[in-house]
Design an enzyme around this catalytic site. Structure first.
Site, PDB file in Angstrom:
ATOM      1  N   GLU B  59      20.579  65.771  68.190  1.00 38.16           N
ATOM      2  CA  GLU B  59      21.312  64.812  67.508  1.00 38.16           C
ATOM      3  C   GLU B  59      22.004  63.979  68.471  1.00 38.16           C
ATOM      4  OE1 GLU B  59      22.160  68.014  66.512  1.00 38.16           O
ATOM      5  OE2 GLU B  59      21.676  67.901  64.585  1.00 38.16           O
ATOM      6  N   HIS B 128      29.763  73.276  57.789  1.00 35.84           N
ATOM      7  CA  HIS B 128      29.024  72.157  57.131  1.00 35.84           C
ATOM      8  C   HIS B 128      29.827  71.510  56.026  1.00 35.84           C
ATOM      9  CE1 HIS B 128      25.852  74.400  59.277  1.00 35.84           C
ATOM     10  NE2 HIS B 128      24.841  73.505  58.722  1.00 35.84           N
TER      11      HIS B 128
END
Lengths: 325, 325
Positions: B59, B128
Site C-alpha cells: 500500500e 478490518h
C-alpha cells in the site's frame, strides 16, 4: 572507461561543484547568523554526485531528492538567490518560504522536491517514472537518497514496483557511510554492498566513485541511455563522504567518527580531484580557477543580498496554497 | 435508474475514465479479479491493464507511486482493499499527498482519489473494522468524502475525480449492496455541500455514511412517537458544510451526532464544537453524541453489536435531548 572532457566542459563541472560548495558554506554562515533556522543538512563533500548525475540528464527529465537537497536543486539550474531566499523563509523563495531547506522544489526545472521522511520519496520517484511511461514519453526520473534509506520498507516497495513494471527510474544511492551518527555497518545487513539490495529485485546495479565527477557522469550517461531506451530501472551506488556533520546540530567529527577519518576523506575532495585532472590535462590554469572563484563569489554575494533584502511572507499568506482551487 | 452503491461507484469511475485518459485505477485486485468488492467489474476488459493496474500487496508503495504520477500530471484513483490498509500508506497520504502543494508553494499539485471501504462489516475483527475518517479529517491538505447513498456516491466520486486535490473517499462495506435511484443522465454533486435527508422541526441528527441509514430508521420510528427529526448528511466530511448544520440547529434547538468511529477525538466532537460556537444560544439541550465504543472491534457478534451504534441508542439520544426520557 576513460573520462571524456574538454576545457569548457571541465570548467563547467567544476563551476557547478564550486557553486554548491560555496552555497553550502554560505548557508552555514547564515545559519550561525540565525538568518537560516530549522534543520540544515549540508552537501559538502558530495557535490560530484549531483553535478555528475544531472549533467547526464535532459532538462525535461525528472529529479527528486531527500532532505540534503540543495546540491541537486542548484545542479538542476535553480537560481541561488531564490534557493537562499527559501532558506531565509522569504516570500521570494522557490516555495514562497513554505518549504525551507529540506523541501526545495523547482517545478519548471523538473526538480520535484526534497522530502524529509527517510525512504518516503522513493515511491514518488516510481510514480513520476510511471507517469512518463504511461504517456509514452522518453523521459527518465532520477531519485537521490542516502544509504540510510536502504533498510526502509518504502525503499524496498519502490524497488520491487520499479522492477516489476520496468519503470524508467534511476535510483542514485549516495552512500556517505553514516545515517546521522550510525555507520552503515550498524544499520544495513548488506552494508558492504548495498547495491545488492537492488540486485535482489532483479535491478542492474553498480558502484561508482562518488568523489569523481567524471566517473559519475560517465556511468550516468551510460545508464540514462539504457533507461531511456526502455530497459527498466537501474541502481547506482555512489561512494561518498560528507565532510560536515549530519546537520548543523552536530560537529563534523566527534562521537561517531574521528577527525583523522574526516581528514583522510578530505584528501579526495571532489573539487580537488577535478581541479587536479584539469590542470594535469592542461585543460585549464590556476588563473581559470581564480576566475571561477571570483564569479561564484559574486553569484553568492548577489544571492545572499537578494535573500536578505526580500520580504518575509505576510501572515495573510498562511492559508494560501493548502488546496488547489 | 435503481442501482446498487457498488454499481454507482463503478459508473462514476467508468464515465470519468472514458472522458479522460489521464485517469487510471490502481490497487490490489482491481483488474483481473474485478475488485475485491467488485467495484471495478469489467474495467480491465474495457480500459486494459495499463489503466487498471493490479498491484502487489504494497500500500505505501503504490499509494506513493500514485502520488508521484499525480505530480507528473496523471489523475490516479487508488483503491484500498479496505481503508484499514490505508494506515500502512499513511506516511504517503499525510506526509506527501496532503503537504506537497503547500510545501512547494503551490508549484505542484496532487490530484488523486484514495478510495475504499471503511467501518465495520460483520465480525471481521479489530484490524478490518475501523472507521478512520477522523484521522484523515485532521490533516490539512486532504478532502474527505463519505457518501451514504448510491446517488451521492456516484455524484461525489465524479466530482472527486475531477478535483485537483488529494481526496480520501470512504465507502462502507455494508453499503455496497444497498440500492438507490441515480436517475438517467450524467451528474455531479459538489464537494462540501450537505443534504437535508429528512425534514423535521424537533431535533437535528447529523449522520454520514452507513450511520445515515440508521438515523433515518430512527427518525421514522420517532415520528410515530411524535418527534419530528431533521436528518442531515454532510456527505463531505472535510470541508464540512457547517452552515447547513447550524441553520438546522437554529431551527430545532437540539442536536444529535451519530458516527461509527471512536468517541474520543471523533468527528462528532468537532461538529459539536462548531455548533456550540455558532449557535450556543439556540440550543435547548446539550448536544448528544452516539458513537462507536472506545475499544478495538471485538469478533464475537454480541460484543461487536455492543461496540457499534444502533437504532435504540440513536432513539435514546434523541429522547434525551428532547427531555423525554
Amino acid at each position: 572507461m576513460m573520462p571524456r572532457m574538454d576545457r569548457s566542459d571541465g570548467l563547467f563541472l567544476y563551476r557547478q561543484m564550486l557553486l554548491i560548495r560555496r552555497f553550502e558554506e554560505k548557508s552555514a554562515e547564515m545559519y550561525a547568523l540565525a538568518k537560516i533556522a530549522g534543520f540544515l543538512h549540508l552537501y559538502i563533500g558530495e557535490e560530484a554526485i549531483a553535478v555528475g548525475t544531472i549533467a547526464a540528464l535532459r532538462s525535461d527529465d525528472y529529479v527528486i531528492s531527500a532532505y540534503r537537497d540543495h546540491g541537486h536543486c542548484l545542479a538542476r539550474g535553480s537560481d541561488p538567490g531564490h534557493v537562499m531566499a527559501e532558506m531565509f523563509g522569504k516570500t521570494t523563495g522557490l516555495c514562497h518560504g513554505k518549504g525551507g531547506s529540506m523541501h526545495l522544489v523547482d517545478a519548471p526545472r523538473r526538480f520535484m522536491g526534497g522530502y524529509a521522511i527517510v525512504g518516503g520519496h522513493i515511491p514518488l520517484a516510481t510514480g513520476l517514472a510511471f507517469a512518463t511511461k504511461y504517456q509514452a514519453l522518453d523521459l527518465v526520473t532520477v531519485c537521490f537518497f542516502g544509504e540510510g534509506a536502504i533498510p526502509s520498507g518504502q525503499a524496498h516497495e519502490a524497488l520491487n514496483l520499479a522492477a516489476l513494471w520496468k519503470l524508467p527510474v534511476i535510483f542514485v544511492c549516495e552512500n556517505n557511510r553514516y545515517g546521522m551518527g550510525t555507520p552503515a555497518e550498524r544499520a544495513i545487513a548488506l552494508y558492504a554492498d548495498v547495491a545488492e539490495t537492488a540486485r535482489s529485485y532483479g535491478i542492474t546495479a553498480e558502484r561508482v566513485d562518488g568523489m569523481d565527477v567524471l566517473a559519475v557522469r560517465d556511468v550516468m550517461r551510460k545508464v540514462v541511455a539504457q533507461v531511456r531506451a526502455g530497459q527498466g530501472p537501474l541502481f547506482i551506488e555512489a561512494m561518498t563522504y560528507r565532510f560536515m556533520g549530519h546537520s548543523m546540530s552536530d560537529p563534523a567529527h566527534g562521537h561517531y567518527r574521528t577527525k583523522e577519518e574526516v581528514e583522510e576523506y578530505r584528501k579526495r575532495d571532489p573539487l580537488l580531484l577535478l581541479k587536479q585532472t584539469i590542470l594535469s590535462s592542461n585543460l585549464g590554469t590556476e588563473a581559470d580557477f581564480t576566475q571561477l572563484e571570483r564569479e561564484v563569489g559574486e553569484v553568492m554575494t548577489t544571492a545572499v543580498k537578494f535573500a536578505d533584502e526580500s520580504p518575509f511572507p505576510a501572515p495573510s499568506e498562511l492559508y494560501n496554497e493548502v488546496l488547489a482551487e | 435508474m435503481l442501482i446498487s452503491y457498488r454499481e454507482a461507484l463503478n459508473q462514476a469511475m467508468r464515465e470519468e475514465m472514458r472522458r479522460n485518459s489521464r485517469i487510471f485505477l490502481i490497487g490490489e485486485e482491481v483488474g483481473y479479479y474485478q475488485g475485491a468488492f467488485k467495484v471495478s467489474k469489467g474495467f480491465v476488459e474495457e480500459f486494459g491493464p495499463q489503466r487498471v493496474v493490479d498491484t502487489p500487496i504494497t500500500e505505501a508503495g503504490f499509494t506513493g507511486l500514485a502520488i508521484g504520477a499525480a505530480m507528473a500530471g496523471l489523475h490516479p484513483i487508488v483503491e484500498l482493499m479496505t481503508m484499514n490498509f490505508g494506515i500502512v500508506a499513511l506516511d504517503q497520504s499525510v506526509n506527501n499527498a496532503a503537504k506537497i502543494r503547500y510545501m512547494s508553494g503551490g508549484q505542484l499539485s496532487v490530484p488523486l482519489v484514495i478510495r475504499g471501504p471503511g467501518s465495520a462489516a460483520h465480525q471481521l475483527g479489530a484490524q478490518h473494522s475501523q472507521s478512520l475518517e477522523a484521522w484523515f479529517c485532521h490533516v490539512p491538505g486532504l478532502k474527505v468524502i463519505a457518501p451514504a447513498t448510491p446517488h451521492d456516491a456516484k455524484g461525489l466520486l465524479k466530482s472527486a475525480i475531477r478535483d485537483k486535490n488529494p481526496i480520501i473517499f470512504i465507502e462502507a462495506q455494508l453499503l455496497y449492496g444497498t440500492k438507490g435511484d441515480v436517475g438517467d443522465g450524467e451528474y455531479t454533486i459538489p464537494i462540501g455541500v450537505a443534504e437535508v435527508k429528512r425534514v423535521g422541526h424537533d431535533v437535528t441528527i447529523v449522520a454520514y455514511s452507513k450511520m445515515l441509514l440508521l438515523a433515518l430508521e430512527a427518525a421514522d420510528q420517532l415520528s410515530r412517537e411524535g418527534i419530528e427529526v431533521e436528518v442531515i448528511d454532510p456527505r463531505t466530511l472535510k470541508p464540512m458544510d457547517l452552515p447547513t448544520i447550524v441553520a438546522s440547529v437554529k431551527k430545532t434547538g437540539r442536536l444529535v451526532i451519530v458516527e461509527e468511529g471512536w468517541r474520543f477525538c471523533g468527528l462528532g466532537a468537532q461538529v459539536a464544537e462548531s455548533v456550540y460556537t455558532a449557535a450556543f444560544d439556540y440550543l435547548d439541550a446539550p448536544i448528544q453524541r452516539v458513537t462507536g465504543e472506545d475499544v478495538p472491534m471485538p469478533y464475537s457478534r454480541p460484543l461487536e453489536d455492543a461496540a457499534i451504534p444502533d437504532k435504540p441508542r440513536v432513539i435514546d439520544a434523541v429522547k434525551t435531548v428532547c427531555g423525554r426520557r
